[in-house]
Scaffold this motif. Sequence first.
Motif, PDB file in Angstrom:
ATOM      1  N   VAL A  28       0.868  -1.169   0.000  1.00 51.32           N
ATOM      2  CA  VAL A  28       0.000   0.000   0.000  1.00 51.32           C
ATOM      3  C   VAL A  28       0.908   1.223   0.000  1.00 51.32           C
ATOM      4  O   VAL A  28       1.869   1.285   0.764  1.00 51.32           O
ATOM      5  N   THR A  29       0.592   2.169  -0.865  1.00 51.33           N
ATOM      6  CA  THR A  29       1.357   3.405  -0.899  1.00 51.33           C
ATOM      7  C   THR A  29       0.554   4.478  -0.186  1.00 51.33           C
ATOM      8  O   THR A  29      -0.582   4.762  -0.549  1.00 51.33           O
ATOM      9  N   LEU A  30       1.159   5.029   0.861  1.00 51.53           N
ATOM     10  CA  LEU A  30       0.562   6.127   1.620  1.00 51.53           C
ATOM     11  C   LEU A  30       1.110   7.426   1.056  1.00 51.53           C
ATOM     12  O   LEU A  30       2.328   7.540   0.833  1.00 51.53           O
ATOM     13  N   ARG A  31       0.214   8.378   0.827  1.00 52.01           N
ATOM     14  CA  ARG A  31       0.640   9.660   0.245  1.00 52.01           C
ATOM     15  C   ARG A  31       0.025  10.823   1.014  1.00 52.01           C
ATOM     16  O   ARG A  31      -1.122  10.755   1.442  1.00 52.01           O
ATOM     17  N   TYR A  32       0.827  11.889   1.111  1.00 51.53           N
ATOM     18  CA  TYR A  32       0.363  13.138   1.701  1.00 51.53           C
ATOM     19  C   TYR A  32       0.861  14.262   0.818  1.00 51.53           C
ATOM     20  O   TYR A  32       2.056  14.346   0.530  1.00 51.53           O
ATOM     21  N   ARG A  33      -0.065  15.095   0.380  1.00 57.39           N
ATOM     22  CA  ARG A  33       0.277  16.237  -0.472  1.00 57.39           C
ATOM     23  C   ARG A  33       0.050  17.524   0.314  1.00 57.39           C
ATOM     24  O   ARG A  33      -1.035  17.740   0.853  1.00 57.39           O
ATOM     25  N   CYS A  34       1.035  18.356   0.327  1.00 58.04           N
ATOM     26  CA  CYS A  34       0.921  19.620   1.052  1.00 58.04           C
ATOM     27  C   CYS A  34      -0.114  20.531   0.415  1.00 58.04           C
ATOM     28  O   CYS A  34      -0.639  21.420   1.073  1.00 58.04           O
ATOM     29  N   THR A  35      -0.420  20.301  -0.861  1.00 53.72           N
ATOM     30  CA  THR A  35      -1.448  21.096  -1.539  1.00 53.72           C
ATOM     31  C   THR A  35      -2.852  20.645  -1.153  1.00 53.72           C
ATOM     32  O   THR A  35      -3.822  21.319  -1.455  1.00 53.72           O
ATOM     33  N   ASP A  36      -2.967  19.505  -0.501  1.00 53.64           N
ATOM     34  CA  ASP A  36      -4.240  18.987   0.021  1.00 53.64           C
ATOM     35  C   ASP A  36      -3.982  18.585   1.467  1.00 53.64           C
ATOM     36  O   ASP A  36      -3.983  17.404   1.817  1.00 53.64           O
ATOM     37  N   PRO A  37      -3.724  19.574   2.340  1.00 54.20           N
ATOM     38  CA  PRO A  37      -3.142  19.302   3.653  1.00 54.20           C
ATOM     39  C   PRO A  37      -4.046  18.607   4.667  1.00 54.20           C
ATOM     40  O   PRO A  37      -3.556  18.159   5.697  1.00 54.20           O
ATOM     41  N   LEU A  38      -5.326  18.501   4.397  1.00 57.53           N
ATOM     42  CA  LEU A  38      -6.218  17.856   5.356  1.00 57.53           C
ATOM     43  C   LEU A  38      -6.400  16.374   5.081  1.00 57.53           C
ATOM     44  O   LEU A  38      -7.000  15.662   5.884  1.00 57.53           O
ATOM     45  N   ALA A  39      -5.881  15.894   3.958  1.00 52.81           N
ATOM     46  CA  ALA A  39      -6.159  14.524   3.514  1.00 52.81           C
ATOM     47  C   ALA A  39      -4.911  13.668   3.436  1.00 52.81           C
ATOM     48  O   ALA A  39      -3.799  14.167   3.259  1.00 52.81           O
ATOM     49  N   VAL A  40      -5.119  12.369   3.573  1.00 52.45           N
ATOM     50  CA  VAL A  40      -4.099  11.372   3.260  1.00 52.45           C
ATOM     51  C   VAL A  40      -4.700  10.451   2.200  1.00 52.45           C
ATOM     52  O   VAL A  40      -5.918  10.380   2.027  1.00 52.45           O
ATOM     53  N   ARG A  41      -3.836   9.749   1.506  1.00 52.69           N
ATOM     54  CA  ARG A  41      -4.267   8.833   0.459  1.00 52.69           C
ATOM     55  C   ARG A  41      -3.647   7.472   0.697  1.00 52.69           C
ATOM     56  O   ARG A  41      -2.483   7.378   1.090  1.00 52.69           O
ATOM     57  N   MET A  42      -4.444   6.426   0.430  1.00 51.85           N
ATOM     58  CA  MET A  42      -3.955   5.048   0.454  1.00 51.85           C
ATOM     59  C   MET A  42      -4.196   4.483  -0.934  1.00 51.85           C
ATOM     60  O   MET A  42      -5.338   4.440  -1.393  1.00 51.85           O
ATOM     61  N   ALA A  43      -3.138   4.062  -1.596  1.00 48.68           N
ATOM     62  CA  ALA A  43      -3.257   3.514  -2.943  1.00 48.68           C
ATOM     63  C   ALA A  43      -2.946   2.024  -2.914  1.00 48.68           C
ATOM     64  O   ALA A  43      -1.963   1.592  -2.312  1.00 48.68           O
ATOM     65  N   PHE A  44      -3.814   1.251  -3.583  1.00 48.60           N
ATOM     66  CA  PHE A  44      -3.716  -0.207  -3.625  1.00 48.60           C
ATOM     67  C   PHE A  44      -3.616  -0.658  -5.072  1.00 48.60           C
ATOM     68  O   PHE A  44      -4.174  -0.016  -5.962  1.00 48.60           O
ATOM     69  N   PRO A  45      -2.975  -1.799  -5.321  1.00 47.25           N
ATOM     70  CA  PRO A  45      -3.018  -2.353  -6.675  1.00 47.25           C
ATOM     71  C   PRO A  45      -4.464  -2.589  -7.101  1.00 47.25           C
ATOM     72  O   PRO A  45      -5.294  -3.025  -6.297  1.00 47.25           O
ATOM     73  N   ALA A  46      -4.784  -2.293  -8.351  1.00 47.91           N
ATOM     74  CA  ALA A  46      -6.164  -2.380  -8.838  1.00 47.91           C
ATOM     75  C   ALA A  46      -6.751  -3.772  -8.692  1.00 47.91           C
ATOM     76  O   ALA A  46      -7.965  -3.919  -8.530  1.00 47.91           O
ATOM     77  N   GLU A  47      -5.931  -4.814  -8.717  1.00 46.70           N
ATOM     78  CA  GLU A  47      -6.488  -6.167  -8.612  1.00 46.70           C
ATOM     79  C   GLU A  47      -7.126  -6.438  -7.247  1.00 46.70           C
ATOM     80  O   GLU A  47      -7.830  -7.420  -7.073  1.00 46.70           O
ATOM     81  N   TYR A  48      -6.905  -5.530  -6.281  1.00 43.90           N
ATOM     82  CA  TYR A  48      -7.526  -5.689  -4.965  1.00 43.90           C
ATOM     83  C   TYR A  48      -8.773  -4.825  -4.811  1.00 43.90           C
ATOM     84  O   TYR A  48      -9.320  -4.730  -3.722  1.00 43.90           O
TER      85      TYR A  48
END
Length: 166
Positions: A28-48
Amino acid sequence: MSAAPAPVEQTVQARLILGTHRSALLRVTLRYRCTDPLAVRMAFPAEYALDAAEPDPYDPNAPRDPHDPFDPVDAAGPAGPEIEWVFARQLLAAGLDLPAGEGDVRIRPAFGLRTMVELRSPEGVALLQFARNDLRRFLWRSHLAVPEGQELRHLDCDRALAQLLA
């Protein structure tokens, strides 16, 4: 004018709970963008994805368990399309210590320094188990980029409104 802080990205291992005695390891790739400072993102392979078909155990491109001694295929595989969930950074922080969330994303501490993340959609429910320290490390790095309580200083309201109305 100072440069914007760099985005934070961290790849961690999670266990997707498939049943009482079945699970699958995934990255799982965790991402945080300073341009969207209130949110975090969790990215999963599409097969899941929750609406994806059950993986074919005979498919050479299907995700594999790297700890399975009978399966020599590298579990990392090639990078492909992703499914990304976006939710509040504060929800992730709160869920490390106490159950948090009432909607599509629920997070709670679990036995053995683990954290459970439950993702709900019309297609179903996915339950993921993470090492709590991996999530804490990611949050710590995100707080270095944008300290807690300083998020609104980094929020571009015009851009956020344009994205909302797009």
